[in-house]
Design a protein around this motif. Structure first.
Motif, mmCIF file in Angstrom:
data_model
loop_
_atom_site.group_PDB
_atom_site.id
_atom_site.type_symbol
_atom_site.label_atom_id
_atom_site.label_comp_id
_atom_site.label_asym_id
_atom_site.label_seq_id
_atom_site.Cartn_x
_atom_site.Cartn_y
_atom_site.Cartn_z
ATOM 1 N N CYS A 126 5.818 10.030 -2.005
ATOM 2 C CA CYS A 126 4.899 8.901 -1.935
ATOM 3 C C CYS A 126 5.693 7.603 -1.870
ATOM 4 O O CYS A 126 6.444 7.288 -2.793
ATOM 5 C CB CYS A 126 3.979 8.891 -3.161
ATOM 6 S SG CYS A 126 2.755 7.568 -3.136
ATOM 7 N N PRO A 132 5.300 4.901 -11.234
ATOM 8 C CA PRO A 132 4.543 3.954 -10.414
ATOM 9 C C PRO A 132 4.416 2.615 -11.129
ATOM 10 O O PRO A 132 4.113 2.574 -12.329
ATOM 11 C CB PRO A 132 3.188 4.645 -10.248
ATOM 12 C CG PRO A 132 3.502 6.108 -10.353
ATOM 13 C CD PRO A 132 4.588 6.195 -11.379
ATOM 14 N N GLU A 182 0.827 -1.192 0.000
ATOM 15 C CA GLU A 182 0.000 0.000 0.000
ATOM 16 C C GLU A 182 0.869 1.253 0.000
ATOM 17 O O GLU A 182 1.896 1.314 0.663
ATOM 18 C CB GLU A 182 -0.887 -0.009 1.249
ATOM 19 C CG GLU A 182 -1.843 1.153 1.356
ATOM 20 C CD GLU A 182 -2.617 1.123 2.660
ATOM 21 O OE1 GLU A 182 -3.339 2.100 2.925
ATOM 22 O OE2 GLU A 182 -2.488 0.134 3.407
ATOM 23 N N SER A 183 0.465 2.260 -0.745
ATOM 24 C CA SER A 183 1.226 3.501 -0.804
ATOM 25 C C SER A 183 0.844 4.419 0.358
ATOM 26 O O SER A 183 -0.260 4.340 0.896
ATOM 27 C CB SER A 183 0.985 4.208 -2.137
ATOM 28 O OG SER A 183 -0.369 4.582 -2.262
ATOM 29 N N TYR A 184 1.784 5.289 0.736
ATOM 30 C CA TYR A 184 1.522 6.268 1.783
ATOM 31 C C TYR A 184 2.501 7.429 1.632
ATOM 32 O O TYR A 184 3.509 7.324 0.924
ATOM 33 C CB TYR A 184 1.614 5.643 3.178
ATOM 34 C CG TYR A 184 2.902 4.908 3.470
ATOM 35 C CD1 TYR A 184 3.971 5.541 4.104
ATOM 36 C CD2 TYR A 184 3.051 3.561 3.139
ATOM 37 C CE1 TYR A 184 5.138 4.864 4.386
ATOM 38 C CE2 TYR A 184 4.217 2.873 3.419
ATOM 39 C CZ TYR A 184 5.260 3.523 4.043
ATOM 40 O OH TYR A 184 6.426 2.851 4.316
ATOM 41 N N TRP A 186 7.700 1.350 -7.163
ATOM 42 C CA TRP A 186 8.070 2.090 -8.369
ATOM 43 C C TRP A 186 8.823 1.181 -9.329
ATOM 44 O O TRP A 186 9.543 0.276 -8.899
ATOM 45 C CB TRP A 186 8.984 3.268 -8.022
ATOM 46 C CG TRP A 186 8.342 4.329 -7.200
ATOM 47 C CD1 TRP A 186 8.243 4.365 -5.831
ATOM 48 C CD2 TRP A 186 7.687 5.506 -7.679
ATOM 49 N NE1 TRP A 186 7.579 5.493 -5.431
ATOM 50 C CE2 TRP A 186 7.225 6.221 -6.549
ATOM 51 C CE3 TRP A 186 7.461 6.041 -8.951
ATOM 52 C CZ2 TRP A 186 6.549 7.426 -6.650
ATOM 53 C CZ3 TRP A 186 6.791 7.246 -9.054
ATOM 54 C CH2 TRP A 186 6.343 7.927 -7.916
ATOM 55 N N ASN A 238 -2.248 9.715 -3.851
ATOM 56 C CA ASN A 238 -2.197 8.295 -4.193
ATOM 57 C C ASN A 238 -0.978 7.607 -3.588
ATOM 58 O O ASN A 238 0.031 8.240 -3.369
ATOM 59 C CB ASN A 238 -2.166 8.125 -5.721
ATOM 60 C CG ASN A 238 -3.414 8.651 -6.368
ATOM 61 O OD1 ASN A 238 -4.495 8.603 -5.780
ATOM 62 N ND2 ASN A 238 -3.287 9.159 -7.585
ATOM 63 N N PHE A 260 10.439 -0.535 -3.680
ATOM 64 C CA PHE A 260 9.496 0.156 -2.798
ATOM 65 C C PHE A 260 10.256 1.269 -2.120
ATOM 66 O O PHE A 260 11.145 1.029 -1.296
ATOM 67 C CB PHE A 260 8.903 -0.816 -1.776
ATOM 68 C CG PHE A 260 7.719 -0.228 -1.046
ATOM 69 C CD1 PHE A 260 6.448 -0.320 -1.584
ATOM 70 C CD2 PHE A 260 7.879 0.431 0.164
ATOM 71 C CE1 PHE A 260 5.356 0.235 -0.931
ATOM 72 C CE2 PHE A 260 6.789 0.985 0.828
ATOM 73 C CZ PHE A 260 5.530 0.885 0.271
ATOM 74 N N ARG A 277 5.832 3.901 -2.319
ATOM 75 C CA ARG A 277 5.044 2.942 -3.090
ATOM 76 C C ARG A 277 5.991 2.075 -3.919
ATOM 77 O O ARG A 277 7.196 2.286 -3.917
ATOM 78 C CB ARG A 277 4.059 3.672 -4.006
ATOM 79 C CG ARG A 277 4.733 4.427 -5.126
ATOM 80 C CD ARG A 277 3.812 5.362 -5.894
ATOM 81 N NE ARG A 277 2.610 4.710 -6.349
ATOM 82 C CZ ARG A 277 1.570 5.374 -6.878
ATOM 83 N NH1 ARG A 277 1.618 6.686 -6.997
ATOM 84 N NH2 ARG A 277 0.506 4.740 -7.284
#
Length: 216
Positions: free
Chosen positions: A133, A179, A6-8, A137, A216, A207, A135
């Motif tokens: 972000c 992404p 999950e991205s944050y 990549w 997002n 990540f 996530r």
């Protein structure tokens, strides 16, 4: 290859900002942190550096375990730590530590003035730090002819990617971060733009923090 997670959003790095309100100086600082120990160390180091300040208020939020802590450090309850914390909660930022050091200027600000000043200092420090972000990549190598160079950059940007490196030789070689879920779309559009003459190559999936992509 990293697994999808999950991205944050997190601070991109350390940020610092200063503001003056009725002769009181407010020095805000923000750091990305991974643990309570790291956050506490940042707070303690700031206190030692600004040992002569009236207050060093602080807060931190950690994604793992939903940890959040804050302190008004002698200011009236609810006027410093909680408003600072709210800045990051509104922006959905985690893994962050923030301190705001106040050098008292001799004029009382009142509860409303304190809330505004501490919030503003925290927000300004976050803006100075920037937001990334976290996530999955994809890093890709995209060869490109000079006539297509500008259009290729626009195409990469339209797919949510960013050019990390550009190598100008006989042709142009672009190292791109995008992404992971957008990789297939980008590769297909590269093929379309070049009429099949260019093939993008996946280098790795990682990540990590990258350019902020909205929320997002």
């Amino acid at each position: 290859m990293a697994k999808a997670r999950e991205s944050y959003l997190v601070p991109s790095g350390m940020g610092e900002a200063e503001l003056v309100e009725k002769r009181s100086r407010f020095i805000g600082r923000v750091w990305p942190v991974e643990s309570e120990e790291e956050a506490r160390a940042r707070i303690e180091a700031t206190r030692k550096e600004h040992y002569d300040a009236r207050h060093t208020c602080w807060c931190y939020l950690l994604r793992e375990g939903g940890v959040l802590r804050y302190s008004d450090d002698g200011e009236p309850q609810g006027t410093a730590g909680q408003p600072m914390l709210n800045v990051f909660q509104r922006e959905e930022i985690v893994n962050v530590c923030c301190t705001v050091t106040r050098y008292f200027g001799g004029i009382l600000l009142g509860t409303g003035g304190l809330v505004r000043a501490y919030s503003a200092a925290a927000k300004a420090a976050l803006e100075a730090a920037g937001v990334s972000c976290m996530r999955l990549w994809a890093r890709a190598l995209i060869p490109c002819t000079y006539p297509l160079y500008e259009r290729m950059k626009l195409l990469i940007e339209s797919c949510g990617g960013t050019v990390e490196e550009t190598d100008f030789g006989a042709d142009v070689a672009l190292t791109v971060l995008i992404p992971a879920q957008q990789r297939t779309q980008l590769f297909e559009k590269v093929t379309e733009l070049s009429a099949g003459g260019i093939e993008a190559m996946l280098m790795e999936e990682v990540f990590q923090g990258g350019p902020r992509d909205g929320k997002n």
